[in-house]
Design an enzyme around this catalytic site. Structure first.
Site, mmCIF file in Angstrom:
data_model
loop_
_atom_site.group_PDB
_atom_site.id
_atom_site.type_symbol
_atom_site.label_atom_id
_atom_site.label_comp_id
_atom_site.label_asym_id
_atom_site.label_seq_id
_atom_site.Cartn_x
_atom_site.Cartn_y
_atom_site.Cartn_z
ATOM 1 N N HIS A 306 18.428 -81.755 1.139
ATOM 2 C CA HIS A 306 18.271 -81.613 -0.308
ATOM 3 C C HIS A 306 17.843 -80.197 -0.615
ATOM 4 O O HIS A 306 17.093 -79.593 0.145
ATOM 5 C CB HIS A 306 17.220 -82.610 -0.837
ATOM 6 C CG HIS A 306 17.328 -82.814 -2.302
ATOM 7 N ND1 HIS A 306 16.687 -81.994 -3.202
ATOM 8 C CD2 HIS A 306 18.030 -83.716 -3.023
ATOM 9 C CE1 HIS A 306 16.995 -82.402 -4.424
ATOM 10 N NE2 HIS A 306 17.810 -83.440 -4.352
ATOM 11 N N ASP A 364 20.578 -90.951 -1.531
ATOM 12 C CA ASP A 364 21.903 -91.541 -1.348
ATOM 13 C C ASP A 364 22.104 -92.182 0.013
ATOM 14 O O ASP A 364 23.113 -92.837 0.253
ATOM 15 C CB ASP A 364 22.982 -90.465 -1.558
ATOM 16 C CG ASP A 364 23.020 -90.021 -3.005
ATOM 17 O OD1 ASP A 364 22.851 -90.889 -3.868
ATOM 18 O OD2 ASP A 364 23.213 -88.826 -3.254
HETATM 19 N N1 CMC Z 1 24.097 -82.105 7.723
HETATM 20 C C1 CMC Z 1 24.051 -81.084 8.592
HETATM 21 N N2 CMC Z 1 23.543 -79.870 8.300
HETATM 22 C C2 CMC Z 1 23.044 -79.690 7.072
HETATM 23 C C3 CMC Z 1 23.058 -80.710 6.110
HETATM 24 C C4 CMC Z 1 23.590 -81.952 6.467
HETATM 25 N N3 CMC Z 1 23.626 -82.958 5.596
HETATM 26 N N4 CMC Z 1 22.503 -80.246 4.963
HETATM 27 C C5 CMC Z 1 22.171 -78.976 5.188
HETATM 28 N N5 CMC Z 1 22.489 -78.627 6.464
HETATM 29 C C6 CMC Z 1 22.222 -77.338 7.116
HETATM 30 C C7 CMC Z 1 23.134 -76.249 6.567
HETATM 31 O O1 CMC Z 1 24.337 -76.171 7.311
HETATM 32 C C8 CMC Z 1 22.257 -75.038 6.736
HETATM 33 O O2 CMC Z 1 22.255 -74.686 8.113
HETATM 34 P P1 CMC Z 1 22.130 -73.130 8.558
HETATM 35 O O3 CMC Z 1 20.813 -72.653 8.023
HETATM 36 O O4 CMC Z 1 22.197 -73.167 10.042
HETATM 37 O O5 CMC Z 1 23.290 -72.429 7.913
HETATM 38 C C9 CMC Z 1 20.855 -75.553 6.411
HETATM 39 O O6 CMC Z 1 20.895 -76.948 6.747
HETATM 40 C C10 CMC Z 1 20.445 -75.366 4.973
HETATM 41 O O7 CMC Z 1 21.407 -76.013 4.163
HETATM 42 P P2 CMC Z 1 22.004 -75.457 2.802
HETATM 43 O O8 CMC Z 1 23.441 -75.861 2.704
HETATM 44 O O9 CMC Z 1 21.677 -74.013 2.636
HETATM 45 O O10 CMC Z 1 21.142 -76.287 1.755
HETATM 46 P P3 CMC Z 1 21.464 -76.456 0.227
HETATM 47 O O11 CMC Z 1 20.156 -76.554 -0.445
HETATM 48 O O12 CMC Z 1 22.387 -75.396 -0.255
HETATM 49 O O13 CMC Z 1 22.259 -77.844 0.177
HETATM 50 C C11 CMC Z 1 22.767 -80.149 0.004
HETATM 51 C C12 CMC Z 1 21.684 -79.047 -0.150
HETATM 52 C C13 CMC Z 1 22.196 -81.453 -0.550
HETATM 53 C C14 CMC Z 1 24.020 -79.746 -0.818
HETATM 54 C C15 CMC Z 1 23.127 -80.279 1.501
HETATM 55 O O14 CMC Z 1 21.979 -80.648 2.236
HETATM 56 C C16 CMC Z 1 24.238 -81.283 1.732
HETATM 57 O O15 CMC Z 1 25.424 -80.957 1.587
HETATM 58 N N6 CMC Z 1 23.888 -82.572 2.105
HETATM 59 C C17 CMC Z 1 24.881 -83.618 2.251
HETATM 60 C C18 CMC Z 1 25.326 -84.120 0.895
HETATM 61 C C19 CMC Z 1 24.268 -84.988 0.213
HETATM 62 O O16 CMC Z 1 23.713 -85.893 0.814
HETATM 63 N N7 CMC Z 1 24.050 -84.719 -1.088
HETATM 64 C C20 CMC Z 1 23.139 -85.525 -1.921
HETATM 65 C C21 CMC Z 1 21.959 -84.750 -2.400
HETATM 66 S S1 CMC Z 1 20.724 -85.838 -3.145
HETATM 67 C C22 CMC Z 1 21.458 -86.514 -4.559
HETATM 68 C C23 CMC Z 1 22.043 -85.535 -5.510
HETATM 69 O O17 CMC Z 1 21.519 -84.448 -5.721
HETATM 70 O O18 CMC Z 1 23.062 -85.885 -6.114
#
Ligand code: CMC
Length: 429
Positions: A306, A364
């Site tokens: 998140h 989720d």
């Molecule tokens: N699985 C594997 N690696 C992950 C995941 C994941 N679900 N989420 C983040 N990472 C890694 C990402 O690759 C990055 O790694 P590195 O630093 O080595 O490059 C690190 O963790 C930081 O992630 P980020 O993408 O910079 O984080 P963000 O804040 O931009 O993204 C997120 C947040 C929710 C979009 C992302 O965690 C994600 O895509 N999760 C899966 C989708 C999901 O479950 N979304 C629902 C969110 S809660 C309900 C809502 O808001 O609607």
């Protein structure tokens, strides 16, 4: 405003900017004069360090795993309150007394039907259309049906539009579902509570009586409560940005629905359940964990991570408990998807990759298991999220319209394209 100032040194020039404090949470540097003073913009794709508005609705402390609606912790509201009461709280800022709650409940119930002409609108969609595509279209189309609540400068019209949105979203969502399964639309029943009425519109058929199970209705109500608002997330920011141009409220909420559909946001509940089913059995978990960690593989653990929560998502804690309760109630024991989810959570939370990046299950991760047990197809999961989030969107929209600081949203950019050049006629290219 505080006495603190932030100093920005660029070359031999020092510029000062005021620091503002909220009631809780980090201070913010007021950079509204930055361009005038320096001729520079800030660069912050994804708004990771930017507060785009001033709001008194929802507060999240991601490190503590805290979520407050108007100051009330989500775990207290999910245990003691109801979705309709939470709607009142989010919209008006305070918990209602008994009379106010009864009156609000009555007003919302009175607006649950949709214009009869809207039924024909659905028929323009293919039966296999994704219900979120239908939702985006039908919610946008509301502006064509409710002309008397589109004047945003009239506070009474804003109020009526808000009530209409909260009241009609379940009806619109249930109709999207009924259309996809080829069953007749079911009219709302105002003698039922909000969640029971929604379940009735989704699962009853004219051929036989349908009795809403109160525990299922309670779980549905809880899911709505947990998703009701989440401060300036992507879809809410979309609603605010659309509303900043003075677009009508129905158009703004349709924009929010469209944004919510994405798998990184509201679409994650559908994606999470699909992923758990694809994993299928506990022995296949290591393979998927390895894929999630592999940077050359676009696969992510859906329902994990998140932008704001870096400790735990308090909604996920409530959701996990409810998932078990609902499955027990329905007599579903040894549910393989729940087993995979629990094992996956345990393995991921012990893995340094997830620990270092502070990745935890989000709301989720478990919601899909409950929704599937209730009987919803995965394609409806994000639709249910949009029903629940409507009150958050509309509360944030109303707050923005009433904010004297309101300005059209207009981010700037770091331009990296071609500099000015002369047009070359086609025969010379
Ligand atoms: N699985 C594997 N690696 C992950 C995941 C994941 N679900 N989420 C983040 N990472 C890694 C990402 O690759 C990055 O790694 P590195 O630093 O080595 O490059 C690190 O963790 C930081 O992630 P980020 O993408 O910079 O984080 P963000 O804040 O931009 O993204 C997120 C947040 C929710 C979009 C992302 O965690 C994600 O895509 N999760 C899966 C989708 C999901 O479950 N979304 C629902 C969110 S809660 C309900 C809502 O808001 O609607």
């Amino acid at each position: 405003m505080t006495d603190k100032v932030a100093k920005l040194v660029i070359g031999d020039q020092t510029h000062e900017f005021p620091v503002m404090s909220g009631s809780v949470g980090p201070d913010v540097i007021d950079i509204r004069t930055l361009y005038a003073k320096t001729g520079m913009f800030t660069y912050d794709p994804g708004f990771t360090s930017t507060a785009a508005c001033d709001s008194a609705i929802t507060y999240i402390d991601g490190d503590k795993g805290e979520l407050l609606y108007r100051g009330y912790p989500i775990d207290q509201l999910s245990e003691k309150s109801s979705y309709v009461e939470v709607c009142y709280l989010l919209l008006y800022g305070e918990l209602p007394n008994k009379t106010q709650l009864a009156e609000f409940d009555k007003v919302v119930s009175r607006h649950t039907m949709v214009h009869e002409q809207m039924h024909y609108f659905y028929r323009g969609f293919r039966r296999d259309a994704h219900p979120m595509a239908i939702m985006t279209g039908v919610v946008g189309a509301m502006a064509a049906f409710y002309h008397d609540s589109t004047d945003i400068s009239d506070s009474r019209q804003r109020e009526i539009a808000s009530i209409r949105m909260i009241a009609k979203m379940p009806t619109i969502a249930a109709m999207a579902y009924k259309y996809s399964v080829g069953q007749p639309f079911v009219y709302p029943r105002n003698d039922l509570d909000y969640a029971s009425n929604f379940l009735h519109m989704c699962f009853s058929v004219p051929a036989e009586e349908y009795k809403v199970n109160p525990t299922i209705a309670k779980a549905m109500d809880l899911i709505f409560t947990l998703h009701a608002d989440h401060e300036q997330n992507a879809s809410t920011s979309t609603v605010r940005l659309a509303g900043s141009s003075d677009a009508n409220p129905f158009a703004c909420i349709a924009a929010g629905v469209a944004c919510l559909w994405g798998p990184a946001h509201g679409g994650a509940n559908e994606a999470a359940l699909n992923m758990l089913k694809e994993i299928g059995t506990v022995d296949r978990i290591p393979e998927f964990i390895a894929r999630a960690k592999d940077k050359s593989d676009p696969f992510k653990l859906m329902g994990f991570g998140h932008r704001v929560y870096k400790n735990f998502d308090p909604r996920a804690t409530v959701m996990q408990k409810t998932a078990k309760e609902v499955l027990d109630l329905l007599g579903v024991h040894d549910n393989p998807t729940l087993q995979v989810a629990q094992a996956l959570e345990k393995i991921a939370l012990e893995d340094p990759y997830f620990i270092e990046r502070k990745l935890y299950p989000n709301v989720d991760f478990y919601s899909g298991i409950i929704l599937e047990a209730i009987g919803f197809p995965t394609s409806m999961f994000t639709v249910l999220f949009s029903v629940a989030r409507t009150v958050g969107w509309i509360s944030q929209w109303k707050e923005m319209i009433g904010d004297p600081q309101k300005k059209i949203g207009r981010p700037r950019q770091l331009y990296n394209g071609a500099p000015a050049r002369d047009y070359i006629p086609v025969d010379k290219r």
